[in-house]
Design a protein around this motif. Structure first.
Motif, PDB file in Angstrom:
ATOM      1  N   PHE A  33       0.798  -1.216   0.048  1.00  0.00           N
ATOM      2  CA  PHE A  33      -0.115  -0.173   0.113  1.00  0.00           C
ATOM      3  C   PHE A  33       0.866   1.149   0.074  1.00  0.00           C
ATOM      4  CE2 PHE A  33      -3.896  -2.360   1.355  1.00  0.00           C
ATOM      5  CZ  PHE A  33      -3.395  -3.279   2.010  1.00  0.00           C
ATOM      6  N   TYR A  35       0.016   5.218   1.314  1.00  0.00           N
ATOM      7  CA  TYR A  35      -0.434   6.164   1.838  1.00  0.00           C
ATOM      8  C   TYR A  35      -0.217   7.544   1.700  1.00  0.00           C
ATOM      9  CZ  TYR A  35      -3.736   2.568   4.132  1.00  0.00           C
ATOM     10  OH  TYR A  35      -4.754   1.718   4.186  1.00  0.00           O
ATOM     11  N   GLY A  40      -4.073  16.495  10.325  1.00  0.00           N
ATOM     12  CA  GLY A  40      -5.680  16.656  10.540  1.00  0.00           C
ATOM     13  C   GLY A  40      -6.387  15.868   9.451  1.00  0.00           C
ATOM     14  N   LEU A  41      -5.872  15.121   8.634  1.00  0.00           N
ATOM     15  CA  LEU A  41      -6.309  14.317   7.617  1.00  0.00           C
ATOM     16  C   LEU A  41      -6.006  13.005   7.933  1.00  0.00           C
ATOM     17  CD1 LEU A  41      -5.900  16.429   4.487  1.00  0.00           C
ATOM     18  CD2 LEU A  41      -8.041  16.160   5.876  1.00  0.00           C
ATOM     19  N   GLY A  42      -5.221  12.375   8.558  1.00  0.00           N
ATOM     20  CA  GLY A  42      -4.837  11.179   8.772  1.00  0.00           C
ATOM     21  C   GLY A  42      -3.996  10.540   7.575  1.00  0.00           C
ATOM     22  N   LEU A  43      -4.362   9.303   7.315  1.00  0.00           N
ATOM     23  CA  LEU A  43      -3.651   8.492   6.102  1.00  0.00           C
ATOM     24  C   LEU A  43      -4.571   8.249   5.196  1.00  0.00           C
ATOM     25  CD1 LEU A  43      -1.750   7.817   8.724  1.00  0.00           C
ATOM     26  CD2 LEU A  43      -1.381   5.660   7.466  1.00  0.00           C
ATOM     27  N   LEU A  45      -5.423   6.555   1.408  1.00  0.00           N
ATOM     28  CA  LEU A  45      -5.145   5.456   0.511  1.00  0.00           C
ATOM     29  C   LEU A  45      -4.747   6.170  -0.844  1.00  0.00           C
ATOM     30  CD1 LEU A  45      -3.782   2.877   0.318  1.00  0.00           C
ATOM     31  CD2 LEU A  45      -6.492   2.118   0.041  1.00  0.00           C
ATOM     32  N   PHE A  48      -2.996   0.743  -3.846  1.00  0.00           N
ATOM     33  CA  PHE A  48      -2.515  -0.559  -3.389  1.00  0.00           C
ATOM     34  C   PHE A  48      -2.457  -1.746  -4.302  1.00  0.00           C
ATOM     35  CE2 PHE A  48      -6.412  -3.295  -2.991  1.00  0.00           C
ATOM     36  CZ  PHE A  48      -7.352  -2.274  -3.247  1.00  0.00           C
ATOM     37  N   ARG A  97      -5.115  -8.473   7.145  1.00  0.00           N
ATOM     38  CA  ARG A  97      -5.274  -7.152   7.355  1.00  0.00           C
ATOM     39  C   ARG A  97      -4.496  -6.100   8.106  1.00  0.00           C
ATOM     40  NH1 ARG A  97      -9.618 -10.177   6.259  1.00  0.00           N
ATOM     41  NH2 ARG A  97     -11.225  -9.417   4.967  1.00  0.00           N
ATOM     42  N   LEU A  99      -1.354  -4.128   8.913  1.00  0.00           N
ATOM     43  CA  LEU A  99      -0.356  -3.421   7.981  1.00  0.00           C
ATOM     44  C   LEU A  99       0.816  -3.058   8.841  1.00  0.00           C
ATOM     45  CD1 LEU A  99      -2.659  -0.520   6.498  1.00  0.00           C
ATOM     46  CD2 LEU A  99      -2.054  -2.916   5.817  1.00  0.00           C
TER      47      LEU A  99
ATOM     48  N   PHE B  34      -8.260  -1.503  14.438  1.00  0.00           N
ATOM     49  CA  PHE B  34      -6.846  -1.448  14.821  1.00  0.00           C
ATOM     50  C   PHE B  34      -6.579  -0.181  15.688  1.00  0.00           C
ATOM     51  CE2 PHE B  34      -5.851  -4.727  11.914  1.00  0.00           C
ATOM     52  CZ  PHE B  34      -6.565  -4.941  10.949  1.00  0.00           C
ATOM     53  N   TYR B  36      -3.190   2.079  15.885  1.00  0.00           N
ATOM     54  CA  TYR B  36      -1.623   2.360  15.628  1.00  0.00           C
ATOM     55  C   TYR B  36      -1.235   3.470  16.255  1.00  0.00           C
ATOM     56  CZ  TYR B  36      -1.819  -0.968  11.706  1.00  0.00           C
ATOM     57  OH  TYR B  36      -1.898  -2.187  10.910  1.00  0.00           O
ATOM     58  N   PHE B  90      -3.746   6.427  16.046  1.00  0.00           N
ATOM     59  CA  PHE B  90      -4.685   6.419  14.902  1.00  0.00           C
ATOM     60  C   PHE B  90      -5.166   5.113  15.190  1.00  0.00           C
ATOM     61  CE2 PHE B  90      -3.028   9.656  11.764  1.00  0.00           C
ATOM     62  CZ  PHE B  90      -1.708   9.865  12.386  1.00  0.00           C
ATOM     63  N   LYS B 100      -8.311  -3.232   2.658  1.00  0.00           N
ATOM     64  CA  LYS B 100      -7.643  -1.822   2.860  1.00  0.00           C
ATOM     65  C   LYS B 100      -8.318  -1.814   4.136  1.00  0.00           C
ATOM     66  CE  LYS B 100     -10.172  -0.529  -0.579  1.00  0.00           C
ATOM     67  NZ  LYS B 100     -10.936   0.485  -1.542  1.00  0.00           N
ATOM     68  N   LEU B 101      -7.598  -0.598   4.781  1.00  0.00           N
ATOM     69  CA  LEU B 101      -7.865   0.029   5.969  1.00  0.00           C
ATOM     70  C   LEU B 101      -8.119   1.347   5.790  1.00  0.00           C
ATOM     71  CD1 LEU B 101      -5.476  -1.349   8.753  1.00  0.00           C
ATOM     72  CD2 LEU B 101      -7.537  -2.249   8.167  1.00  0.00           C
ATOM     73  N   PHE B 103      -8.330   4.960   7.886  1.00  0.00           N
ATOM     74  CA  PHE B 103      -7.787   5.546   9.099  1.00  0.00           C
ATOM     75  C   PHE B 103      -8.396   6.922   9.685  1.00  0.00           C
ATOM     76  CE2 PHE B 103      -3.838   3.407  10.106  1.00  0.00           C
ATOM     77  CZ  PHE B 103      -3.694   2.439   8.812  1.00  0.00           C
ATOM     78  N   GLY B 104      -8.410   6.940  10.878  1.00  0.00           N
ATOM     79  CA  GLY B 104      -9.240   8.244  11.439  1.00  0.00           C
ATOM     80  C   GLY B 104      -8.029   9.222  11.186  1.00  0.00           C
ATOM     81  N   ALA B 105      -8.386  10.685  11.699  1.00  0.00           N
ATOM     82  CA  ALA B 105      -7.517  11.626  11.410  1.00  0.00           C
ATOM     83  C   ALA B 105      -6.339  11.719  12.414  1.00  0.00           C
ATOM     84  CB  ALA B 105      -8.207  12.956  11.618  1.00  0.00           C
ATOM     85  N   GLY B 106      -6.297  10.843  13.605  1.00  0.00           N
ATOM     86  CA  GLY B 106      -5.510  10.851  14.574  1.00  0.00           C
ATOM     87  C   GLY B 106      -5.440  11.728  15.645  1.00  0.00           C
TER      88      GLY B 106
END
Lengths: 110, 113
Positions: A33, A35, A40-43, A45, A48, A97, A99, B34, B36, B90, B100-101, B103-106
């Motif tokens: 993957f 990312y 403020g937006l996180g990760l 994708l 992949f 699942r 990562l 999850f 992280y 996260f 696929k995962l 994710f939240g904004a953290g």
């Protein structure tokens, strides 16, 4: 331990340049993957791959492409870098699942 | 499609105090969940995961999380925070199908001494 290696930790490029970000994993994982991480937006994708030469678009594929010629290597390509692609790029691999992440490549586009 | 909300952007706690980081998800079926952690300048490290079974899961570094289906939540807890826990956390959700995962904004955790 799983090791995911991103070859470049920090890059500075100019607008319009072609940029290659390389990622190698050593655990024979099927899935890899890319990312993008922004405050403020996180990760989010980008792309992949679930097998050699196979790829699927993620949520934000515009302006990016990928290459997976060998199972252990997954490359992210910015064909013509733009300033809004300045970001942290994280590569990950997985067998199921869970990562496993590399340390990231921080790209600055001037 | 699944989504994740982490309502708190920043949290500051005193060293030795308890911690709870909130995570709410949206997904129609039972998700894979999850947490992280990312230390400055590093990649993400898995703290814990929930796939099925016991809804209280234990992770590394003394963290635990509880899956509450009725509240669509998967909050992370630690009874006593150490200064080394300062990092960004996260929450992520995966669907039953696919790998696929999302994710939240953290949440950025600061620990004051």
């Amino acid at each position: 331990d799983v090791k995911v290696t991103q070859s470049s930790r920090y890059l500075v490029k100019r607008t319009g340049e072609k940029v290659f970000l390389e990622c190698v994993q050593d655990m024979d994982h099927e899935n890899m993957f890319w990312y993008r991480q922004d405050p403020g937006l996180g990760l989010r994708l980008i792309y992949f791959s679930y097998d050699v030469k196979m790829k699927e678009k993620g949520d934000i594929p515009e302006g990016y492409s990928v290459s997976r010629e060998k199972k252990e290597r997954f490359s992210l390509i910015l064909e013509s870098a733009s300033t809004n692609q300045t970001s942290m790029y994280l590569c990950a691999s997985s067998l199921s699942r869970e990562l496993f992440f590399g340390e990231g490549s921080r790209l600055t586009v001037l | 499609a699944q989504s994740v909300t982490q309502p708190d952007i920043h949290i500051t706690v005193s060293e030795g105090a308890s911690l709870e980081l909130r995570c709410n998800y949206s997904y129609g079926a039972t998700p894979y969940l999850f947490w992280y952690v990312q230390s400055p300048g590093q990649g993400l490290q898995l703290l814990l995961k929930y796939f099925s079974g016991d809804t209280l899961v234990q992770g590394i570094k003394g963290f635990e999380a509880e899956f509450k289906r009725s509240q669509s939540s998967f909050n992370l807890r630690k009874p006593s925070v150490h200064w080394s826990d300062a990092a960004e956390y996260f929450c992520a959700v995966g669907a039953q199908e696919g790998n696929k995962l999302v994710f939240g904004a953290g949440t950025i955790l600061r620990v004051k001494s």
